[in-house]
Design an enzyme around this catalytic site. Structure first.
Site, PDB file in Angstrom:
ATOM      1  N   LEU A 216       0.879  -1.164   0.000  1.00 28.28           N
ATOM      2  CA  LEU A 216       0.000   0.000   0.000  1.00 28.28           C
ATOM      3  C   LEU A 216       0.911   1.207   0.000  1.00 28.28           C
ATOM      4  O   LEU A 216       1.906   1.234   0.732  1.00 28.28           O
ATOM      5  CB  LEU A 216      -0.886   0.018   1.257  1.00 28.28           C
ATOM      6  CG  LEU A 216      -2.159  -0.822   1.244  1.00 28.28           C
ATOM      7  CD1 LEU A 216      -2.794  -0.807   2.632  1.00 28.28           C
ATOM      8  CD2 LEU A 216      -3.146  -0.316   0.214  1.00 28.28           C
ATOM      9  N   ASP A 217       0.608   2.233  -0.824  1.00 33.31           N
ATOM     10  CA  ASP A 217       1.502   3.380  -0.845  1.00 33.31           C
ATOM     11  C   ASP A 217       1.459   4.127   0.480  1.00 33.31           C
ATOM     12  O   ASP A 217       0.574   3.928   1.307  1.00 33.31           O
ATOM     13  CB  ASP A 217       1.206   4.299  -2.043  1.00 33.31           C
ATOM     14  CG  ASP A 217      -0.188   4.903  -2.007  1.00 33.31           C
ATOM     15  OD1 ASP A 217      -0.556   5.472  -0.971  1.00 33.31           O
ATOM     16  OD2 ASP A 217      -0.897   4.816  -3.021  1.00 33.31           O
ATOM     17  N   GLN A 218       2.437   4.994   0.679  1.00 30.92           N
ATOM     18  CA  GLN A 218       2.627   5.635   1.981  1.00 30.92           C
ATOM     19  C   GLN A 218       1.430   6.481   2.397  1.00 30.92           C
ATOM     20  O   GLN A 218       1.119   6.594   3.583  1.00 30.92           O
ATOM     21  CB  GLN A 218       3.892   6.501   1.956  1.00 30.92           C
ATOM     22  CG  GLN A 218       4.340   6.980   3.329  1.00 30.92           C
ATOM     23  CD  GLN A 218       5.723   7.606   3.294  1.00 30.92           C
ATOM     24  OE1 GLN A 218       6.252   7.916   2.225  1.00 30.92           O
ATOM     25  NE2 GLN A 218       6.324   7.793   4.456  1.00 30.92           N
TER      26      GLN A 218
ATOM     27  N   SER B   1      -1.682   5.830   1.759  1.00 35.67           N
ATOM     28  CA  SER B   1      -2.885   5.010   1.905  1.00 35.67           C
ATOM     29  C   SER B   1      -2.847   4.207   3.198  1.00 35.67           C
ATOM     30  O   SER B   1      -1.780   3.976   3.778  1.00 35.67           O
ATOM     31  CB  SER B   1      -3.020   4.045   0.715  1.00 35.67           C
ATOM     32  OG  SER B   1      -3.085   4.752  -0.502  1.00 35.67           O
TER      33      SER B   1
END
Length: 233
Positions: free
Chosen positions: A106-108, A110
């Site tokens: 998961l990107d930072q 999110s």
């Protein structure tokens, strides 16, 4: 006892990898009810089926050698195993969860459901686009101006819901089978919407439920059986 696929039961009971369990089946070393068994996916129950591996009866109550963790990843946590202050690797070390790796990312910016394990087969299965379960996300975005934006999004994403909010905002839930890098953010940006919040809420049949950010728990055996489909034809 709930029936399990033969490959899962052998791997769990002998504390070996699923790959090694597959090799034993391929080599004709596994008998079920007196017959050599070559199907990985046959459902079995050691309480009802006689399962022999290399001539020895399978022990059905051996603990799993692996750990399977469901984490509510908070915003700001970077999904790398480096030792940076904001990294998942540092967080795992502080929580005493060393040896675990994330199944996908998961990107930072999110948050939401992230699966962790030390089982390499499990990690590959969950994260690979051809085998892994679908994943659902709840998104709040600003900049809504026209129904044409929703129509364009439907060509990019599988929308499960789309709700208008005050101040030109929308809240939507979408499902992905193959999550490309920042796919949701890029899709919304392409139609003029800006993401305010993005949260993964579901992987397969696993749901985030009421876990607060940074809270985690072990998967139950029933949950693990639901999310795994090893050996399916």
């Amino acid at each position: 006892m709930v029936e399990k696929k033969l490959i899962q039961e052998i791997a769990r009971s002998l504390a070996i990898s699923r790959r090694k369990a597959m090799e034993l089946i391929d080599q004709g070393m596994v008998e079920v009810d007196g017959q050599i068994e070559l199907s990985f996916s046959r459902p079995v129950d050691p309480a009802r089926n006689s399962i022999l591996v290399m001539g020895k009866k399978l022990k059905s109550e051996a603990p799993s050698p692996y750990r399977y963790i469901l984490l509510h990843k908070p915003v700001g946590l970077l999904c790398t195993l480096s030792d940076e202050d904001s990294s998942l690797g540092r967080w795992l070390a502080l929580k005493g969860l060393t040896g675990l790796k994330p199944a996908g990312r998961l990107d930072q910016e999110s948050s939401g459901l992230l699966l962790l394990s030390d089982d390499g087969d499990f990690l590959q299965y969950i994260s690979h686009p051809s085998t892994g379960p679908s994943k659902s996300y709840r998104v709040t975005a600003s900049g809504y101006r026209s129904p044409l934006q929703k129509r364009a999004l439907q060509e990019e994403l599988k929308l499960l819901s789309f709700e208008l909010k005050p101040l030109r905002q929308v809240e939507l839930v979408c499902e992905l089978n193959e999550g490309r890098n920042r796919q949701i953010r890029k899709s919304l940006q392409s139609v003029g919407l800006s993401v305010l919040e993005l949260q993964r809420i579901k992987i397969g049949e696993l749901v985030l439920e009421n876990l607060v950010p940074e809270q985690w728990r072990e998967l139950t055996p029933i949950e693990l059986n639901k999310v795994l489909r090893y050996g399916n034809s």
